[in-house]
Design a protein around this motif. Sequence first.
Motif, PDB file in Angstrom:
ATOM      1  N   ALA A  69       0.849  -1.182   0.000  1.00  0.00           N
ATOM      2  CA  ALA A  69       0.000   0.000   0.000  1.00  0.00           C
ATOM      3  C   ALA A  69       0.893   1.243   0.000  1.00  0.00           C
ATOM      4  CB  ALA A  69      -0.905  -0.003   1.216  1.00  0.00           C
ATOM      5  N   PRO A  70       0.636   2.181  -0.886  1.00  0.00           N
ATOM      6  CA  PRO A  70       1.468   3.377  -0.931  1.00  0.00           C
ATOM      7  C   PRO A  70       1.270   4.243   0.312  1.00  0.00           C
ATOM      8  CG  PRO A  70      -0.385   3.606  -2.425  1.00  0.00           C
ATOM      9  CD  PRO A  70      -0.419   2.207  -1.879  1.00  0.00           C
ATOM     10  N   ARG A  71       2.383   4.728   0.825  1.00  0.00           N
ATOM     11  CA  ARG A  71       2.338   5.611   1.990  1.00  0.00           C
ATOM     12  C   ARG A  71       2.262   7.054   1.508  1.00  0.00           C
ATOM     13  NH1 ARG A  71       7.077   3.752   6.126  1.00  0.00           N
ATOM     14  NH2 ARG A  71       6.185   1.777   6.731  1.00  0.00           N
ATOM     15  N   PRO A  72       1.533   7.865   2.228  1.00  0.00           N
ATOM     16  CA  PRO A  72       1.557   9.280   1.858  1.00  0.00           C
ATOM     17  C   PRO A  72       2.919   9.868   2.233  1.00  0.00           C
ATOM     18  CG  PRO A  72       0.262   8.958   3.856  1.00  0.00           C
ATOM     19  CD  PRO A  72       0.635   7.596   3.345  1.00  0.00           C
ATOM     20  N   PRO A  73       3.407  10.803   1.447  1.00  0.00           N
ATOM     21  CA  PRO A  73       4.714  11.382   1.767  1.00  0.00           C
ATOM     22  C   PRO A  73       4.645  12.228   3.029  1.00  0.00           C
ATOM     23  CG  PRO A  73       3.709  12.550  -0.044  1.00  0.00           C
ATOM     24  CD  PRO A  73       2.831  11.380   0.258  1.00  0.00           C
ATOM     25  N   ALA A  74       5.788  12.361   3.666  1.00  0.00           N
ATOM     26  CA  ALA A  74       5.908  13.218   4.844  1.00  0.00           C
ATOM     27  C   ALA A  74       6.758  14.420   4.462  1.00  0.00           C
ATOM     28  CB  ALA A  74       6.556  12.440   5.988  1.00  0.00           C
ATOM     29  N   PHE A  75       6.532  15.519   5.153  1.00  0.00           N
ATOM     30  CA  PHE A  75       7.256  16.745   4.847  1.00  0.00           C
ATOM     31  C   PHE A  75       8.010  17.218   6.078  1.00  0.00           C
ATOM     32  CE2 PHE A  75       3.642  16.541   2.004  1.00  0.00           C
ATOM     33  CZ  PHE A  75       4.265  16.676   0.785  1.00  0.00           C
ATOM     34  N   PHE A  76       9.200  17.742   5.840  1.00  0.00           N
ATOM     35  CA  PHE A  76      10.060  18.225   6.910  1.00  0.00           C
ATOM     36  C   PHE A  76      10.422  19.672   6.607  1.00  0.00           C
ATOM     37  CE2 PHE A  76      14.070  18.935   9.025  1.00  0.00           C
ATOM     38  CZ  PHE A  76      13.860  18.364  10.267  1.00  0.00           C
ATOM     39  N   ASP A  77      10.127  20.588   7.529  1.00  0.00           N
ATOM     40  CA  ASP A  77      10.426  22.006   7.339  1.00  0.00           C
ATOM     41  C   ASP A  77      11.909  22.265   7.544  1.00  0.00           C
ATOM     42  OD1 ASP A  77       7.835  22.829   6.794  1.00  0.00           O
ATOM     43  OD2 ASP A  77       7.330  23.072   8.908  1.00  0.00           O
ATOM     44  N   MET A  78      12.515  22.890   6.562  1.00  0.00           N
ATOM     45  CA  MET A  78      13.914  23.305   6.667  1.00  0.00           C
ATOM     46  C   MET A  78      13.957  24.709   7.264  1.00  0.00           C
ATOM     47  SD  MET A  78      16.146  21.109   5.505  1.00  0.00           S
ATOM     48  CE  MET A  78      17.548  22.115   5.070  1.00  0.00           C
ATOM     49  N   PRO A  79      15.012  25.009   8.009  1.00  0.00           N
ATOM     50  CA  PRO A  79      15.148  26.381   8.498  1.00  0.00           C
ATOM     51  C   PRO A  79      15.400  27.339   7.321  1.00  0.00           C
ATOM     52  CG  PRO A  79      16.912  24.981   9.352  1.00  0.00           C
ATOM     53  CD  PRO A  79      16.047  24.135   8.500  1.00  0.00           C
ATOM     54  N   GLU A  80      15.084  28.586   7.542  1.00  0.00           N
ATOM     55  CA  GLU A  80      15.301  29.603   6.519  1.00  0.00           C
ATOM     56  C   GLU A  80      16.799  29.789   6.270  1.00  0.00           C
ATOM     57  OE1 GLU A  80      14.801  34.209   6.916  1.00  0.00           O
ATOM     58  OE2 GLU A  80      12.839  33.270   6.596  1.00  0.00           O
ATOM     59  N   ILE A  81      17.156  29.876   5.001  1.00  0.00           N
ATOM     60  CA  ILE A  81      18.554  30.067   4.612  1.00  0.00           C
ATOM     61  C   ILE A  81      18.664  31.428   3.939  1.00  0.00           C
ATOM     62  CG2 ILE A  81      20.438  29.267   3.139  1.00  0.00           C
ATOM     63  CD1 ILE A  81      19.267  26.444   3.364  1.00  0.00           C
ATOM     64  N   VAL A  82      19.574  32.260   4.440  1.00  0.00           N
ATOM     65  CA  VAL A  82      19.889  33.540   3.807  1.00  0.00           C
ATOM     66  C   VAL A  82      21.388  33.529   3.562  1.00  0.00           C
ATOM     67  CG1 VAL A  82      19.890  36.046   4.018  1.00  0.00           C
ATOM     68  CG2 VAL A  82      18.013  34.725   4.993  1.00  0.00           C
ATOM     69  N   THR A  83      21.770  33.630   2.298  1.00  0.00           N
ATOM     70  CA  THR A  83      23.190  33.608   1.960  1.00  0.00           C
ATOM     71  C   THR A  83      23.424  34.448   0.710  1.00  0.00           C
ATOM     72  OG1 THR A  83      25.090  32.160   1.620  1.00  0.00           O
ATOM     73  CG2 THR A  83      23.051  31.528   0.542  1.00  0.00           C
ATOM     74  N   ASN A  84      24.679  34.818   0.511  1.00  0.00           N
ATOM     75  CA  ASN A  84      25.003  35.600  -0.677  1.00  0.00           C
ATOM     76  C   ASN A  84      25.259  34.671  -1.853  1.00  0.00           C
ATOM     77  OD1 ASN A  84      27.368  34.708   0.619  1.00  0.00           O
ATOM     78  ND2 ASN A  84      28.597  36.259  -0.378  1.00  0.00           N
ATOM     79  N   LEU A  85      24.997  35.192  -3.049  1.00  0.00           N
ATOM     80  CA  LEU A  85      25.205  34.441  -4.277  1.00  0.00           C
ATOM     81  C   LEU A  85      26.532  34.850  -4.902  1.00  0.00           C
ATOM     82  CD1 LEU A  85      21.647  34.677  -5.850  1.00  0.00           C
ATOM     83  CD2 LEU A  85      22.652  32.726  -4.699  1.00  0.00           C
ATOM     84  N   ASN A  86      26.980  34.089  -5.863  1.00  0.00           N
ATOM     85  CA  ASN A  86      28.227  34.350  -6.579  1.00  0.00           C
ATOM     86  C   ASN A  86      27.941  35.390  -7.659  1.00  0.00           C
ATOM     87  OD1 ASN A  86      30.708  34.274  -7.761  1.00  0.00           O
ATOM     88  ND2 ASN A  86      30.539  32.178  -8.516  1.00  0.00           N
TER      89      ASN A  86
END
Length: 180
Positions: A69-86
């Motif tokens: 039987a297929p399981r429903p997916p679970a979701f995990f909240d990631m912390p907010e990421i603020v970083t500079n780009l190249n």
Amino acid sequence: MSAAPEAAEATEGAKGGGGKKKLLLIAVPVVLLGAGAGLWFTGILPGLLGMGPPPAAAGEGATAAADAAPRPPAFFDMPEIVTNLNASGRRPVFVKLRSKLEITRAEDAAAITAAMPRLLDLFQTHLRETRPEELRGSAGTHRLRTELVARANIALSPPPGSTQPAPRVTDVLFVEILVQ
């Protein structure tokens, strides 16, 4: 002169018989292929060849059905990421990223929490090497998603010799992407 008409009759007889032989040589394989295809697509031939699903052992029917039987997916909240780009130029460009990880089992949340420093490091390292123009459009977002899924699965891989199954990230869902 009598030899010439006999030779002509023999070649005509050979031509007529040759046509029937050709028809027979073509028709028999076509009929066999048609019958084989019919047996294959009805599922009879794979069962006869032992290519079907393995029969469930007695007593295992209920557990096999529960596992299938297929399981429903679970979701995990990631912390907010603020970083500079190249970014090329004097003005720095930053990205703010809020996301969720789609995981196969809800029980893996503890393993993801334990690996969070490694996850954040891999995500930030990748984002710092990304140029702002690489994030433009749906193709840029798709490339970022693919790369973050691969890095998340690397971060969550178990140590060598571990018998525990590794948590698996199937997708990264973006809640917010802000490039400034």
